[in-house]
Design a protein around this motif. Structure first.
Motif, PDB file in Angstrom:
ATOM      1  N   GLU A 257       0.832  -1.204   0.000  1.00 37.31           N
ATOM      2  CA  GLU A 257       0.000   0.000   0.000  1.00 37.31           C
ATOM      3  C   GLU A 257       0.866   1.254   0.000  1.00 37.31           C
ATOM      4  N   ARG A 258       1.922   1.251   0.818  1.00 40.48           N
ATOM      5  CA  ARG A 258       2.805   2.428   0.888  1.00 40.48           C
ATOM      6  C   ARG A 258       3.572   2.639  -0.407  1.00 40.48           C
ATOM      7  N   GLN A 259       3.840   1.567  -1.141  1.00 37.16           N
ATOM      8  CA  GLN A 259       4.682   1.654  -2.335  1.00 37.16           C
ATOM      9  C   GLN A 259       3.870   1.683  -3.633  1.00 37.16           C
ATOM     10  N   GLN A 260       2.615   2.043  -3.561  1.00 44.96           N
ATOM     11  CA  GLN A 260       1.740   2.009  -4.739  1.00 44.96           C
ATOM     12  C   GLN A 260       2.255   2.853  -5.898  1.00 44.96           C
ATOM     13  N   HIS A 261       3.051   3.861  -5.623  1.00 42.35           N
ATOM     14  CA  HIS A 261       3.543   4.748  -6.679  1.00 42.35           C
ATOM     15  C   HIS A 261       5.055   4.617  -6.873  1.00 42.35           C
ATOM     16  N   ASN A 262       5.594   3.466  -6.536  1.00 44.87           N
ATOM     17  CA  ASN A 262       7.037   3.214  -6.629  1.00 44.87           C
ATOM     18  C   ASN A 262       7.289   2.110  -7.650  1.00 44.87           C
ATOM     19  N   ALA A 263       7.677   2.500  -8.859  1.00 42.28           N
ATOM     20  CA  ALA A 263       7.900   1.514  -9.922  1.00 42.28           C
ATOM     21  C   ALA A 263       9.045   0.571  -9.573  1.00 42.28           C
ATOM     22  N   ASP A 264      10.063   1.053  -8.869  1.00 39.23           N
ATOM     23  CA  ASP A 264      11.175   0.189  -8.476  1.00 39.23           C
ATOM     24  C   ASP A 264      10.678  -0.960  -7.606  1.00 39.23           C
ATOM     25  N   PHE A 265       9.739  -0.672  -6.708  1.00 39.70           N
ATOM     26  CA  PHE A 265       9.187  -1.700  -5.824  1.00 39.70           C
ATOM     27  C   PHE A 265       8.522  -2.806  -6.638  1.00 39.70           C
ATOM     28  N   PHE A 266       7.661  -2.445  -7.578  1.00 36.86           N
ATOM     29  CA  PHE A 266       6.940  -3.457  -8.352  1.00 36.86           C
ATOM     30  C   PHE A 266       7.885  -4.219  -9.283  1.00 36.86           C
ATOM     31  N   PHE A 267       8.910  -3.553  -9.789  1.00 39.00           N
ATOM     32  CA  PHE A 267       9.875  -4.229 -10.657  1.00 39.00           C
ATOM     33  C   PHE A 267      10.626  -5.306  -9.879  1.00 39.00           C
ATOM     34  N   VAL A 268      11.128  -4.939  -8.706  1.00 36.52           N
ATOM     35  CA  VAL A 268      11.884  -5.895  -7.888  1.00 36.52           C
ATOM     36  C   VAL A 268      10.959  -6.975  -7.335  1.00 36.52           C
ATOM     37  N   LEU A 269       9.722  -6.614  -7.006  1.00 37.97           N
ATOM     38  CA  LEU A 269       8.770  -7.610  -6.541  1.00 37.97           C
ATOM     39  C   LEU A 269       8.505  -8.650  -7.621  1.00 37.97           C
ATOM     40  N   ALA A 270       8.369  -8.216  -8.863  1.00 40.41           N
ATOM     41  CA  ALA A 270       8.160  -9.162  -9.960  1.00 40.41           C
ATOM     42  C   ALA A 270       9.339 -10.125 -10.070  1.00 40.41           C
ATOM     43  N   ASP A 271      10.563  -9.616 -10.003  1.00 35.08           N
ATOM     44  CA  ASP A 271      11.747 -10.476 -10.066  1.00 35.08           C
ATOM     45  C   ASP A 271      11.761 -11.480  -8.911  1.00 35.08           C
ATOM     46  N   THR A 272      11.383 -11.007  -7.721  1.00 38.27           N
ATOM     47  CA  THR A 272      11.379 -11.860  -6.538  1.00 38.27           C
ATOM     48  C   THR A 272      10.343 -12.975  -6.676  1.00 38.27           C
ATOM     49  N   LEU A 273       9.135 -12.618  -7.104  1.00 39.79           N
ATOM     50  CA  LEU A 273       8.083 -13.616  -7.263  1.00 39.79           C
ATOM     51  C   LEU A 273       8.444 -14.628  -8.344  1.00 39.79           C
ATOM     52  N   LEU A 274       9.068 -14.147  -9.417  1.00 40.11           N
ATOM     53  CA  LEU A 274       9.446 -15.052 -10.496  1.00 40.11           C
ATOM     54  C   LEU A 274      10.434 -16.100  -9.998  1.00 40.11           C
ATOM     55  N   ALA A 289       0.415 -14.999 -12.611  1.00 33.69           N
ATOM     56  CA  ALA A 289      -0.010 -13.762 -13.278  1.00 33.69           C
ATOM     57  C   ALA A 289       0.382 -12.531 -12.479  1.00 33.69           C
ATOM     58  N   MET A 290       0.648 -12.699 -11.179  1.00 39.61           N
ATOM     59  CA  MET A 290       1.057 -11.551 -10.358  1.00 39.61           C
ATOM     60  C   MET A 290       2.364 -10.951 -10.857  1.00 39.61           C
ATOM     61  N   VAL A 291       3.229 -11.806 -11.407  1.00 37.04           N
ATOM     62  CA  VAL A 291       4.498 -11.314 -11.943  1.00 37.04           C
ATOM     63  C   VAL A 291       4.223 -10.351 -13.092  1.00 37.04           C
ATOM     64  N   GLU A 292       3.383 -10.778 -14.007  1.00 38.63           N
ATOM     65  CA  GLU A 292       3.032  -9.941 -15.150  1.00 38.63           C
ATOM     66  C   GLU A 292       2.357  -8.649 -14.691  1.00 38.63           C
ATOM     67  N   GLN A 293       1.489  -8.751 -13.697  1.00 42.29           N
ATOM     68  CA  GLN A 293       0.775  -7.580 -13.204  1.00 42.29           C
ATOM     69  C   GLN A 293       1.729  -6.548 -12.594  1.00 42.29           C
ATOM     70  N   CYS A 294       2.773  -7.024 -11.943  1.00 45.29           N
ATOM     71  CA  CYS A 294       3.758  -6.100 -11.361  1.00 45.29           C
ATOM     72  C   CYS A 294       4.471  -5.300 -12.446  1.00 45.29           C
ATOM     73  N   TRP A 295       4.920  -5.968 -13.496  1.00 43.49           N
ATOM     74  CA  TRP A 295       5.601  -5.248 -14.573  1.00 43.49           C
ATOM     75  C   TRP A 295       4.639  -4.306 -15.306  1.00 43.49           C
ATOM     76  N   GLN A 296       3.392  -4.700 -15.430  1.00 43.43           N
ATOM     77  CA  GLN A 296       2.403  -3.810 -16.039  1.00 43.43           C
ATOM     78  C   GLN A 296       2.182  -2.579 -15.168  1.00 43.43           C
ATOM     79  N   ARG A 297       2.214  -2.769 -13.851  1.00 42.57           N
ATOM     80  CA  ARG A 297       2.088  -1.617 -12.956  1.00 42.57           C
ATOM     81  C   ARG A 297       3.279  -0.672 -13.124  1.00 42.57           C
ATOM     82  N   CYS A 298       4.456  -1.227 -13.364  1.00 44.24           N
ATOM     83  CA  CYS A 298       5.635  -0.387 -13.628  1.00 44.24           C
ATOM     84  C   CYS A 298       5.378   0.525 -14.832  1.00 44.24           C
TER      85      CYS A 298
END
Length: 359
Positions: A257-274, A289-298
């Motif tokens: 929730e705190r990182q909703q506007h942080n593209a770096d967070f979603f990018f690294v989260l996608a790598d971690t989940l993958l 599909a969460m991995v794909e959704q993270c990169w789309q959020r970026c």
């Protein structure tokens, strides 16, 4: 009314490789250049003098704030001071400096610093940090290492852009880690010191040590500092490197929730989940599909919300292309690779060519 006067103040040691370029670029925009040498044994002093800078000397005492303050003292007669390092070069906005200080109340002027660094795979990437470096008379620094401005003035963006090459193929951890450790002895509950030590250990891939300090910093900081988002991103990277996926998922869940506007967070989260799903395939394939959704959020956020250039644009698009290619969705892979290729990302162009050869 007299126009405010602007000086450059920098501390150096053995910077012959960078100094001339730095001084040549900034000379047209300042009234005076002050170079404080802390013990150079190369041609640094001669280069500074040849460029028209005043050179003074400082006996190094393992305290960056003391050196910075000595440089500020040397230009105390000037209304404003621009602080740069020798491996930093102004590339845009020099003409803005005069207008910025003309009728402005005292504040801390931020400049955009573009730093190039090398990934573990050898790829060169760029991060952008906005740091207050244009200072009114009377401001001081504190902190033996990674010194900070000791002032409560407002921070205002100047529009000035500087390129920093100091992280490229340069390891300063051998100098920085002992200084930070010495600081930590006196302030063991300082969240910032733990964060900075974690960064240094991470830079030399000592992930267990980095994890220890990021864990402590995360416990202490509670999201209260401007660097808290970067801490979260680096913490996730380190937990991934330590195969601590359960902890990484817990941190990501707490921070989402705190990182909703942080593209770096979603990018690294996608790598971690993958990486997690490769090691532990989920029972529900839809979770992938969460991995794909993270990169789309970026991509939704864009690079204006990313510290590392490309995480909100071509790097996220390229990863989406690779993800689609793994699932044999060639049209989608072509779409994402094409997006990254149009932004000049060469690996995407190479993958596009590979897809055409397969057809």
């Amino acid at each position: 009314m007299l126009k405010p006067r602007l000086a450059l103040a920098m501390i150096v040691k053995n910077e012959a490789a960078h100094l001339a370029r730095c001084l040549d670029r900034i000379r047209p925009w300042v009234d005076h250049m002050l170079v404080l040498d802390t013990g150079s044994s190369d041609d640094t002093i001669a280069i500074a003098e040849h460029a028209g800078a005043e050179v003074r000397h400082f006996a190094w005492c393992d305290d960056f704030a003391a050196a910075r303050n000595a440089a500020l003292d040397a230009v105390a007669d000037y209304d404003w001071v621009l602080v740069l390092d020798a491996d930093e070069t102004i590339v845009a906005g020099g003409e803005i400096l005069r207008r910025f200080i003309a009728d402005l109340e005292p504040c801390l002027g931020r400049i955009a610093i573009r730093s190039t660094f090398r990934q573990e795979n050898g790829e060169i990437q760029t991060s952008v940090s906005r740091i207050s470096r244009l200072l009114p008379r009377g401001v001081r620094y504190r902190g033996r290492i990674h010194e900070q401005i000791a002032a409560t003035l407002p921070h205002i963006d100047t529009g000035v852009v500087v390129e920093h090459s100091g992280y490229l193929d340069t390891d300063k951890s051998g100098r920085n880690i002992p200084l930070l450790q010495a600081e930590l002895v006196g302030s063991p509950q300082d969240a910032a010191l733990h964060y900075l030590l974690g960064r240094e250990w991470q830079a030399i891939r000592r992930h267990d040590e980095a994890r220890q300090h990021f864990t402590e910093s995360y416990r202490l900081c509670l999201g209260r500092y401007t660097w808290a988002s970067d801490l979260v991103v680096r913490f996730l990277q380190t937990l991934k490197a330590c195969d601590a996926f359960d902890e990484a998922v817990a941190v990501a869940s707490a921070e989402q929730e705190r990182q909703q506007h942080n593209a770096d967070f979603f990018f690294v989260l996608a790598d971690t989940l993958l990486d997690l799903f490769i090691r532990q395939p989920p029972e529900n394939p839809a979770e992938v599909a969460m991995v794909e959704q993270c990169w789309q959020r970026c991509l939704e956020l864009g690079d204006s919300h990313a510290e590392v250039e490309g995480r909100g644009s071509y790097l996220a698009a390229y990863n989406l292309g690779a993800f689609a290619e793994v699932w044999n969705d060639v049209p989608k892979a072509r779409h994402w690779y094409g997006m990254a290729a149009t932004q000049g990302y060469a690996p995407a162009s190479e993958r596009l060519a590979g897809l055409k050869e397969v057809e």
